[in-house]
Design a protein around this motif. Structure first.
Motif, PDB file in Angstrom:
ATOM      1  N   ASP A  62       0.856  -1.183   0.000  1.00 47.01           N
ATOM      2  CA  ASP A  62       0.000   0.000   0.000  1.00 47.01           C
ATOM      3  C   ASP A  62       0.895   1.237   0.000  1.00 47.01           C
ATOM      4  OD1 ASP A  62      -1.748   2.083   0.386  1.00 47.01           O
ATOM      5  OD2 ASP A  62      -2.821   1.146   2.064  1.00 47.01           O
ATOM      6  N   TYR A  63       0.914   1.962  -1.111  1.00 52.08           N
ATOM      7  CA  TYR A  63       1.819   3.102  -1.230  1.00 52.08           C
ATOM      8  C   TYR A  63       1.587   4.136  -0.135  1.00 52.08           C
ATOM      9  CZ  TYR A  63       5.227   3.685  -5.001  1.00 52.08           C
ATOM     10  OH  TYR A  63       6.374   3.656  -5.745  1.00 52.08           O
ATOM     11  N   ALA A  64       0.350   4.276   0.266  1.00 47.62           N
ATOM     12  CA  ALA A  64       0.027   5.268   1.296  1.00 47.62           C
ATOM     13  C   ALA A  64       0.630   4.915   2.643  1.00 47.62           C
ATOM     14  CB  ALA A  64      -1.493   5.413   1.420  1.00 47.62           C
ATOM     15  N   SER A  65       1.071   3.672   2.800  1.00 49.50           N
ATOM     16  CA  SER A  65       1.612   3.226   4.082  1.00 49.50           C
ATOM     17  C   SER A  65       3.134   3.117   4.071  1.00 49.50           C
ATOM     18  CB  SER A  65       1.015   1.862   4.463  1.00 49.50           C
ATOM     19  OG  SER A  65      -0.401   1.956   4.590  1.00 49.50           O
ATOM     20  N   ILE A  66       3.750   3.385   2.937  1.00 50.54           N
ATOM     21  CA  ILE A  66       5.209   3.283   2.839  1.00 50.54           C
ATOM     22  C   ILE A  66       5.809   4.651   3.136  1.00 50.54           C
ATOM     23  CG2 ILE A  66       7.156   2.704   1.369  1.00 50.54           C
ATOM     24  CD1 ILE A  66       5.358   0.853  -0.204  1.00 50.54           C
ATOM     25  N   LYS A  67       6.482   4.759   4.267  1.00 49.56           N
ATOM     26  CA  LYS A  67       7.022   6.042   4.707  1.00 49.56           C
ATOM     27  C   LYS A  67       8.413   5.861   5.293  1.00 49.56           C
ATOM     28  CE  LYS A  67       2.369   7.679   5.883  1.00 49.56           C
ATOM     29  NZ  LYS A  67       1.472   8.191   6.960  1.00 49.56           N
ATOM     30  N   GLY A  68       9.116   6.981   5.425  1.00 45.30           N
ATOM     31  CA  GLY A  68      10.421   6.989   6.070  1.00 45.30           C
ATOM     32  C   GLY A  68      10.504   8.144   7.039  1.00 45.30           C
ATOM     33  N   SER A  69      11.687   8.374   7.585  1.00 46.87           N
ATOM     34  CA  SER A  69      11.836   9.389   8.628  1.00 46.87           C
ATOM     35  C   SER A  69      11.575  10.801   8.120  1.00 46.87           C
ATOM     36  CB  SER A  69      13.245   9.311   9.229  1.00 46.87           C
ATOM     37  OG  SER A  69      14.230   9.455   8.217  1.00 46.87           O
ATOM     38  N   THR A  70      11.769  11.048   6.822  1.00 51.03           N
ATOM     39  CA  THR A  70      11.534  12.401   6.296  1.00 51.03           C
ATOM     40  C   THR A  70      10.273  12.519   5.460  1.00 51.03           C
ATOM     41  OG1 THR A  70      12.897  11.990   4.328  1.00 51.03           O
ATOM     42  CG2 THR A  70      14.002  12.903   6.269  1.00 51.03           C
ATOM     43  N   GLY A  71       9.458  11.451   5.426  1.00 47.77           N
ATOM     44  CA  GLY A  71       8.204  11.576   4.710  1.00 47.77           C
ATOM     45  C   GLY A  71       7.791  10.326   3.957  1.00 47.77           C
ATOM     46  N   PRO A  72       6.663  10.400   3.247  1.00 43.11           N
ATOM     47  CA  PRO A  72       6.135   9.242   2.525  1.00 43.11           C
ATOM     48  C   PRO A  72       6.880   8.990   1.219  1.00 43.11           C
ATOM     49  CG  PRO A  72       4.738  11.146   2.149  1.00 43.11           C
ATOM     50  CD  PRO A  72       5.773  11.577   3.152  1.00 43.11           C
ATOM     51  N   LEU A  73       6.659   7.829   0.645  1.00 41.10           N
ATOM     52  CA  LEU A  73       7.206   7.480  -0.663  1.00 41.10           C
ATOM     53  C   LEU A  73       6.439   8.259  -1.727  1.00 41.10           C
ATOM     54  CD1 LEU A  73       8.976   5.764  -2.521  1.00 41.10           C
ATOM     55  CD2 LEU A  73       7.286   3.924  -2.312  1.00 41.10           C
ATOM     56  N   VAL A  74       7.155   9.075  -2.507  1.00 40.36           N
ATOM     57  CA  VAL A  74       6.496   9.951  -3.475  1.00 40.36           C
ATOM     58  C   VAL A  74       7.028   9.744  -4.895  1.00 40.36           C
ATOM     59  CG1 VAL A  74       5.867  11.731  -1.809  1.00 40.36           C
ATOM     60  CG2 VAL A  74       8.113  11.819  -2.925  1.00 40.36           C
ATOM     61  N   TYR A  75       7.641   8.579  -5.147  1.00 41.69           N
ATOM     62  CA  TYR A  75       8.175   8.283  -6.477  1.00 41.69           C
ATOM     63  C   TYR A  75       7.511   7.029  -7.026  1.00 41.69           C
ATOM     64  CZ  TYR A  75      11.754  11.395  -4.607  1.00 41.69           C
ATOM     65  OH  TYR A  75      12.408  12.457  -4.025  1.00 41.69           O
ATOM     66  N   PRO A  76       7.452   6.873  -8.344  1.00 40.22           N
ATOM     67  CA  PRO A  76       6.801   5.699  -8.936  1.00 40.22           C
ATOM     68  C   PRO A  76       7.531   4.391  -8.660  1.00 40.22           C
ATOM     69  CG  PRO A  76       6.951   7.528 -10.510  1.00 40.22           C
ATOM     70  CD  PRO A  76       7.818   7.885  -9.343  1.00 40.22           C
ATOM     71  N   ALA A  77       6.962   3.322  -9.193  1.00 39.09           N
ATOM     72  CA  ALA A  77       7.423   1.972  -8.864  1.00 39.09           C
ATOM     73  C   ALA A  77       8.855   1.705  -9.296  1.00 39.09           C
ATOM     74  CB  ALA A  77       6.495   0.943  -9.502  1.00 39.09           C
ATOM     75  N   GLY A  78       9.295   2.314 -10.396  1.00 39.33           N
ATOM     76  CA  GLY A  78      10.660   2.098 -10.854  1.00 39.33           C
ATOM     77  C   GLY A  78      11.684   2.500  -9.809  1.00 39.33           C
ATOM     78  N   HIS A  79      11.387   3.534  -9.065  1.00 39.71           N
ATOM     79  CA  HIS A  79      12.268   3.956  -7.964  1.00 39.71           C
ATOM     80  C   HIS A  79      12.368   2.849  -6.914  1.00 39.71           C
ATOM     81  CE1 HIS A  79      13.678   6.307  -4.477  1.00 39.71           C
ATOM     82  NE2 HIS A  79      12.711   5.688  -3.818  1.00 39.71           N
ATOM     83  N   VAL A  80      11.253   2.245  -6.598  1.00 42.99           N
ATOM     84  CA  VAL A  80      11.240   1.187  -5.577  1.00 42.99           C
ATOM     85  C   VAL A  80      12.109   0.014  -6.013  1.00 42.99           C
ATOM     86  CG1 VAL A  80       9.784  -0.476  -4.362  1.00 42.99           C
ATOM     87  CG2 VAL A  80       8.957   1.849  -4.758  1.00 42.99           C
TER      88      VAL A  80
END
Length: 413
Positions: A62-80
């Motif tokens: 769930d992209y909305a649940s993927i976060k880090g210390s400085t904020g949420p994941l805001v890049y498309p799947a290729g970044h992942v």
């Protein structure tokens, strides 16, 4: 041939790119190693990237649940997927030194591709040193480990493939780059122009469908769980940028910068510039004006046009520069896209080499001021204005599809 003519030929004849380019790559490889050895690594987003990837590896989709210390994941799947590979290669992100080495290799590979694009465009050798002198660009790659390096490689590889008429491969690489960072969407207008001119409408639409299909395929694991969450995070067009991080429009003041009216004005300017470039330069090889050409395209009567390599590169890079000029907020990592484009664009403006080096130096200075100031942000915007409006003013030469510039001379391609 006297000494003056020998120097002139050395500096301006693109045939000499063949031996100058390898020397520059070797020198830059040494410089990258020196930077990694002597300059401390700067932590900005790497830890956050690794925290986000850790969640992905643990099974979170769930992209909305993927976060880090400085904020949420805001890049498309290729970044992942890219940073998942880096996660495993760097012991969960802990081996930062090896990560820096990998990004130095990424930088050098991209430089080789950029040099190939310049050579195929007939650019003079005196431009090439500017490709390896940027302090900010080295910092983005080997000291910050930003994902923009990956996207920049995709961008330049796609341009090289377009120059060599590898249409399907170019679109696949470009779409993969978009799946790493949305910034590459700025090339979409240029890709549409180049493919429609070269292939006519229906094959171009087919390539467009292919690009969208690649996005969908890469995003399948996330679309199956929360499609709205993925699209809103990975391709968030309404993101509100913080004034304190902006590199370009700081001089307008925070109130205007954050206003909706300013955002709309920049969008309108972006559209107007794209239309102006399309009418005055991009569709010049069609041999007719833009309205008539669009009419023939829609009626299925257009014919394919053989585009020169410098023309293709000029269209691609002006589309990029227009987008960066009209972006409300540029952050320092955006220089990964602009730095290598600037020497070519300044050359296409028709500036004297001394003015090219001066303009490049002013832009480099502005991007190295941290935090940005009213003065540095004004120089950033004015530099982009020179590159965009200068190419437009020199459109008869910059968008000449029949000739390739060799120094100050013109040769039939």
């Amino acid at each position: 041939m006297d000494i003056k003519n020998r120097v002139y030929d050395l500096c301006r004849n693109p045939r000499h790119n063949k031996w100058i380019a390898p020397l520059l790559v070797l020198a830059d490889a040494f410089l990258c190693a020196l930077i990694i050895w002597k300059v401390p690594y700067t932590e900005i987003d790497w830890t956050t990237y690794m925290q986000q990837i850790s969640l992905y590896i643990s099974g979170e989709r769930d992209y909305a649940s993927i976060k880090g210390s400085t904020g949420p994941l805001v890049y498309p799947a290729g970044h992942v997927y890219s940073y998942t590979a880096l996660y495993h290669l760097t012991d969960g992100g802990r081996d930062i030194l090896f990560g820096q080495i990998l990004f130095a290799i990424l930088y050098l590979i991209t430089l080789v591709v950029v040099l190939a694009c310049y050579r195929q465009s007939g650019a003079p050798p005196y431009l090439l040193p500017l490709l390896v002198l940027s302090k900010r660009l080295h910092s983005i790659y080997v000291l910050r480990l930003f994902n923009d390096g990956l996207a920049a490689l995709a961008m330049w590889t796609a341009i090289l493939l377009f120059q060599n008429r590898k249409w399907t491969a170019a679109v696949v690489v470009w779409s993969a780059g978009v799946a790493t960072k949305m910034t590459l969407l700025l090339l979409a207008p240029a890709i549409a122009v180049v493919t429609v001119l070269s292939l006519t409408l229906m094959p171009s639409l087919g390539l467009g469908v292919l690009a969208l299909l690649i996005q969908a395929l890469l995003a399948i694991p996330f679309l199956q769980v929360n499609p709205a969450g993925y699209i809103s995070r990975a391709f968030e067009l309404t993101r509100q940028f913080l004034f304190k991080w902006t590199v370009n429009w700081r001089f307008v003041g925070e109130d205007l910068f954050l206003s909706k009216q300013f955002s709309i004005a920049l969008l309108a300017l972006h559209i107007c510039l794209l239309v102006l470039f399309a009418a005055a330069g991009w569709f010049r090889p069609s041999g007719t004006n833009l309205p008539k050409y669009l009419q023939t395209v829609l009626q299925g009567r257009s014919r394919s046009v053989s585009l020169s390599k410098p023309f293709i590169m000029t269209v691609m890079l002006t589309s990029l520069a227009i987008g960066l000029l009209c972006a409300r907020s540029l952050h320092y990592q955006f220089f990964a896209y602009l730095s290598w484009a600037t020497p070519f664009l300044l050359w296409q403006v028709g500036l004297h080499p001394v003015l090219i080096y001066t303009s490049w130096a002013l832009q480099e200075w502005a991007w190295n001021v941290y935090p940005s100031t009213n003065q540095s942000s004004l120089v950033v915007v004015l530099s982009l204005c020179v590159q965009v409006l200068g190419v437009l003013a020199n459109g008869a030469n910059a968008f000449d599809n029949k000739r390739v510039k060799i120094g100050s001379k013109q040769h039939v391609q």
